[in-house]
Design a protein around this motif. Structure first.
Motif, PDB file in Angstrom:
ATOM      1  N   GLU A 165     -38.716  29.537  49.349  1.00  0.00           N
ATOM      2  CA  GLU A 165     -38.995  29.115  47.982  1.00  0.00           C
ATOM      3  C   GLU A 165     -40.394  29.534  47.526  1.00  0.00           C
ATOM      4  OE1 GLU A 165     -37.197  25.179  46.648  1.00  0.00           O
ATOM      5  OE2 GLU A 165     -37.442  24.823  48.791  1.00  0.00           O
ATOM      6  N   GLU A 166     -40.514  29.795  46.220  1.00  0.00           N
ATOM      7  CA  GLU A 166     -41.809  30.140  45.640  1.00  0.00           C
ATOM      8  C   GLU A 166     -42.664  28.867  45.585  1.00  0.00           C
ATOM      9  OE1 GLU A 166     -45.076  30.894  43.354  1.00  0.00           O
ATOM     10  OE2 GLU A 166     -43.560  29.486  42.592  1.00  0.00           O
ATOM     11  N   PRO A 167     -43.894  28.918  46.138  1.00  0.00           N
ATOM     12  CA  PRO A 167     -44.682  27.692  46.322  1.00  0.00           C
ATOM     13  C   PRO A 167     -44.946  26.874  45.062  1.00  0.00           C
ATOM     14  CG  PRO A 167     -45.635  29.487  47.570  1.00  0.00           C
ATOM     15  CD  PRO A 167     -44.558  30.084  46.726  1.00  0.00           C
ATOM     16  N   LEU A 168     -45.599  27.465  44.070  1.00  0.00           N
ATOM     17  CA  LEU A 168     -46.020  26.689  42.903  1.00  0.00           C
ATOM     18  C   LEU A 168     -44.847  26.105  42.134  1.00  0.00           C
ATOM     19  CD1 LEU A 168     -48.988  28.816  41.514  1.00  0.00           C
ATOM     20  CD2 LEU A 168     -49.100  26.534  42.544  1.00  0.00           C
ATOM     21  N   THR A 169     -43.828  26.919  41.931  1.00  0.00           N
ATOM     22  CA  THR A 169     -42.648  26.442  41.205  1.00  0.00           C
ATOM     23  C   THR A 169     -41.992  25.282  41.948  1.00  0.00           C
ATOM     24  OG1 THR A 169     -42.250  28.657  40.330  1.00  0.00           O
ATOM     25  CG2 THR A 169     -40.407  27.109  40.239  1.00  0.00           C
ATOM     26  N   SER A 170     -41.879  25.420  43.257  1.00  0.00           N
ATOM     27  CA  SER A 170     -41.221  24.397  44.070  1.00  0.00           C
ATOM     28  C   SER A 170     -42.023  23.104  44.116  1.00  0.00           C
ATOM     29  CB  SER A 170     -41.003  24.921  45.492  1.00  0.00           C
ATOM     30  OG  SER A 170     -40.209  26.088  45.477  1.00  0.00           O
ATOM     31  N   LEU A 171     -43.345  23.223  44.190  1.00  0.00           N
ATOM     32  CA  LEU A 171     -44.191  22.033  44.222  1.00  0.00           C
ATOM     33  C   LEU A 171     -44.045  21.211  42.946  1.00  0.00           C
ATOM     34  CD1 LEU A 171     -47.461  23.473  45.802  1.00  0.00           C
ATOM     35  CD2 LEU A 171     -45.912  21.842  46.863  1.00  0.00           C
ATOM     36  N   ARG A 172     -43.931  21.915  41.821  1.00  0.00           N
ATOM     37  CA  ARG A 172     -43.781  21.210  40.544  1.00  0.00           C
ATOM     38  C   ARG A 172     -42.363  20.672  40.368  1.00  0.00           C
ATOM     39  NH1 ARG A 172     -47.150  25.812  38.617  1.00  0.00           N
ATOM     40  NH2 ARG A 172     -49.241  24.981  38.239  1.00  0.00           N
ATOM     41  N   ARG A 173     -41.394  21.424  40.877  1.00  0.00           N
ATOM     42  CA  ARG A 173     -39.992  21.011  40.727  1.00  0.00           C
ATOM     43  C   ARG A 173     -39.633  19.881  41.683  1.00  0.00           C
ATOM     44  NH1 ARG A 173     -35.538  23.129  43.161  1.00  0.00           N
ATOM     45  NH2 ARG A 173     -36.778  24.841  44.017  1.00  0.00           N
ATOM     46  N   LYS A 174     -40.363  19.794  42.786  1.00  0.00           N
ATOM     47  CA  LYS A 174     -40.085  18.773  43.800  1.00  0.00           C
ATOM     48  C   LYS A 174     -41.340  17.929  44.059  1.00  0.00           C
ATOM     49  CE  LYS A 174     -36.695  21.633  46.306  1.00  0.00           C
ATOM     50  NZ  LYS A 174     -36.356  22.252  47.612  1.00  0.00           N
ATOM     51  N   PRO A 175     -41.695  17.042  43.139  1.00  0.00           N
ATOM     52  CA  PRO A 175     -42.907  16.234  43.315  1.00  0.00           C
ATOM     53  C   PRO A 175     -42.842  15.300  44.520  1.00  0.00           C
ATOM     54  CG  PRO A 175     -41.610  15.428  41.464  1.00  0.00           C
ATOM     55  CD  PRO A 175     -41.003  16.735  41.872  1.00  0.00           C
ATOM     56  N   LYS A 176     -41.612  14.995  44.983  1.00  0.00           N
ATOM     57  CA  LYS A 176     -41.451  14.107  46.136  1.00  0.00           C
ATOM     58  C   LYS A 176     -41.150  14.883  47.410  1.00  0.00           C
ATOM     59  CE  LYS A 176     -42.078  10.327  43.820  1.00  0.00           C
ATOM     60  NZ  LYS A 176     -43.321   9.534  44.038  1.00  0.00           N
ATOM     61  N   ALA A 177     -41.468  16.180  47.413  1.00  0.00           N
ATOM     62  CA  ALA A 177     -41.323  16.969  48.637  1.00  0.00           C
ATOM     63  C   ALA A 177     -42.297  16.447  49.693  1.00  0.00           C
ATOM     64  CB  ALA A 177     -41.581  18.441  48.359  1.00  0.00           C
ATOM     65  N   SER A 178     -41.954  16.606  50.943  1.00  0.00           N
ATOM     66  CA  SER A 178     -42.749  16.018  52.029  1.00  0.00           C
ATOM     67  C   SER A 178     -44.207  16.475  52.008  1.00  0.00           C
ATOM     68  CB  SER A 178     -42.110  16.339  53.381  1.00  0.00           C
ATOM     69  OG  SER A 178     -41.937  17.730  53.546  1.00  0.00           O
ATOM     70  N   ILE A 179     -44.469  17.756  51.699  1.00  0.00           N
ATOM     71  CA  ILE A 179     -45.858  18.217  51.692  1.00  0.00           C
ATOM     72  C   ILE A 179     -46.637  17.600  50.543  1.00  0.00           C
ATOM     73  CG2 ILE A 179     -45.317  20.314  50.373  1.00  0.00           C
ATOM     74  CD1 ILE A 179     -47.985  19.864  53.157  1.00  0.00           C
ATOM     75  N   ASN A 180     -45.996  17.393  49.393  1.00  0.00           N
ATOM     76  CA  ASN A 180     -46.658  16.727  48.267  1.00  0.00           C
ATOM     77  C   ASN A 180     -46.984  15.283  48.601  1.00  0.00           C
ATOM     78  OD1 ASN A 180     -46.976  18.676  46.242  1.00  0.00           O
ATOM     79  ND2 ASN A 180     -44.865  18.462  45.533  1.00  0.00           N
ATOM     80  N   VAL A 181     -46.021  14.590  49.194  1.00  0.00           N
ATOM     81  CA  VAL A 181     -46.222  13.179  49.554  1.00  0.00           C
ATOM     82  C   VAL A 181     -47.342  13.050  50.584  1.00  0.00           C
ATOM     83  CG1 VAL A 181     -45.153  11.137  50.591  1.00  0.00           C
ATOM     84  CG2 VAL A 181     -43.838  12.561  49.008  1.00  0.00           C
ATOM     85  N   ALA A 182     -47.362  13.968  51.567  1.00  0.00           N
ATOM     86  CA  ALA A 182     -48.403  13.928  52.599  1.00  0.00           C
ATOM     87  C   ALA A 182     -49.785  14.145  51.995  1.00  0.00           C
ATOM     88  CB  ALA A 182     -48.112  14.988  53.664  1.00  0.00           C
ATOM     89  N   MET A 183     -49.906  15.103  51.083  1.00  0.00           N
ATOM     90  CA  MET A 183     -51.197  15.356  50.437  1.00  0.00           C
ATOM     91  C   MET A 183     -51.625  14.158  49.590  1.00  0.00           C
ATOM     92  SD  MET A 183     -52.444  18.313  51.294  1.00  0.00           S
ATOM     93  CE  MET A 183     -51.883  19.851  52.060  1.00  0.00           C
ATOM     94  N   ASP A 184     -50.676  13.517  48.937  1.00  0.00           N
ATOM     95  CA  ASP A 184     -51.004  12.347  48.119  1.00  0.00           C
ATOM     96  C   ASP A 184     -51.538  11.201  48.971  1.00  0.00           C
ATOM     97  OD1 ASP A 184     -50.451  13.469  45.666  1.00  0.00           O
ATOM     98  OD2 ASP A 184     -48.385  12.725  45.571  1.00  0.00           O
TER      99      ASP A 184
END
Length: 350
Positions: free
Chosen positions: A72-91
């Motif tokens: 997956e393309e990083p930036l698009t995926s990060l915005r499309r999946k705000p509850k992705a594991s890497i986003n949650v971990a960074m939060d």
């Protein structure tokens, strides 16, 4: 009253062997290191793995609904999946629930999430991934940065990489007087492209960087340098080539040393030595690269990481936290600019 243990968020869903190997490495870290682990990901999958690993310590699970896959393309995926594991971990780090993040998932997504969620350290123009390499000198390592965060670099970025690498080498690796080199095609100051020539001048003129000159490819593992800076394009190629060389050497030893009766006897006698050789050259023993320059501790591990590598990545994160690497980078940058730390922190430089 006992001190509170640091917490490290581990992206349990990231990597080729997730969640089984990620969780196994995290369990070992929770038992052998003085830290608490937050496992981020699908609770059902994580619980299933935990049931196969009885442990005296209960690991906290932080639910995450999605995962960003390698294609997956990083930036698009990060915005499309705000509850992705890497986003949650960074939060978790952003909200001070954890002191660091470890991920073996999509490296581009981890870098982008670090920037978007944590932001840059004040004054740092670009973050860099620092990878620790073994050298020909026993018990001595060299940190190379950048190894993948920035394909194209300006001289200013490379100067800051050198400053961050010096701090990491001095405080995390224990080098009293780190020696910094610029990766180039020759030792002479007149060698290289325009970026290399301009960077050489910046490094030479900066009194806060112990620059000793250009480093050729053959010098990287010599032990002559403690820090080597380069752009992420060259650094990533260097990193993966070094990993391949380590794999080739280990595989060759496995195939050739036990050959014949003498070889079998010799291998048995050499086991302690071979174990030490593996520890020096196997990239899994180093855990991953530290994303320096973002406002939080973030370790990016290889996508093929298994339990030992995840354990070492968590250890790397703990060492960076214990040695206050972020705070020391901020202080060092302020000193290089002739400013106070407070004034740098209040700066709005982009």
């Amino acid at each position: 009253m006992g001190s509170t243990r640091e917490k490290i968020a581990v992206d349990a869903m990231g990597g080729d062997y997730a969640p089984a190997e990620i969780v196994a490495g995290a369990i070992r870290a929770s038992e052998e290191l003085d830290i608490e682990i937050l496992l981020v990901g699908d609770p059902h999958q994580i619980e299933a793995v935990l049931q196969n690993h009885p442990t005296s310590r209960k690991l906290e699970i932080v639910p995450a609904e999605d995962v960003i896959s390698m294609h997956e393309e990083p930036l698009t995926s990060l915005r499309r999946k705000p509850k992705a594991s890497i986003n949650v971990a960074m939060d978790l780090v952003k909200n001070k629930r954890a002191s660091g993040v470890v991920s073996a998932g999509h490296s581009g997504a981890a870098m982008a999430a670090g920037l978007l969620r944590l932001g840059r350290l004040k004054g740092i123009a670009r973050p860099a991934i620092g990878a620790v390499f073994p050298t020909l000198m026993a018990n001595k390592s060299v940190i190379v940065l950048d190894v993948g965060a920035n394909v194209d670099c300006r001289p200013k970025y490379l100067e800051q990489f050198a400053l961050m690498g010096k701090v990491y080498s001095q405080y995390a690796l224990g080098v009293e007087d780190p020696k910094v080199g610029l990766l180039n095609i020759g030792e002479e100051s007149c060698k290289g492209n325009d970026v290399a020539l301009q960077t050489y001048q910046l490094l030479e003129e900066n009194p806060h960087i112990p620059f000793i000159g250009n480093a050729e490819g053959r010098d990287v593992l010599s032990g002559q340098f403690d820090v080597i800076v380069c752009d992420g394009f060259v650094g990533n190629i260097l990193l993966k080539f070094a990993e391949a060389i380590g794999d080739v050497l280990l595989q060759t030893m496995r195939e050739e040393l036990p050959y014949g009766l003498r070889g079998q006897l010799g291998t048995a006698l050499l086991k302690p030595n071979l174990r030490r050789i593996k520890q020096r050259i196997d990239h899994a023993e180093h855990g991953g690269g530290l994303l320096l320059g973002v406002d939080g501790i973030c370790i990016i591990s290889h996508g093929s990481s298994q339990a030992p590598s995840i354990f070492n990545a968590i250890r790397l994160a703990k060492e960076a936290i214990d040695h206050q690497v972020l705070e020391r980078i901020q202080t060092s940058y302020a000193q290089s600019q002739g400013q106070s730390v407070a004034s740098v922190q209040s700066s709005t430089e982009s």
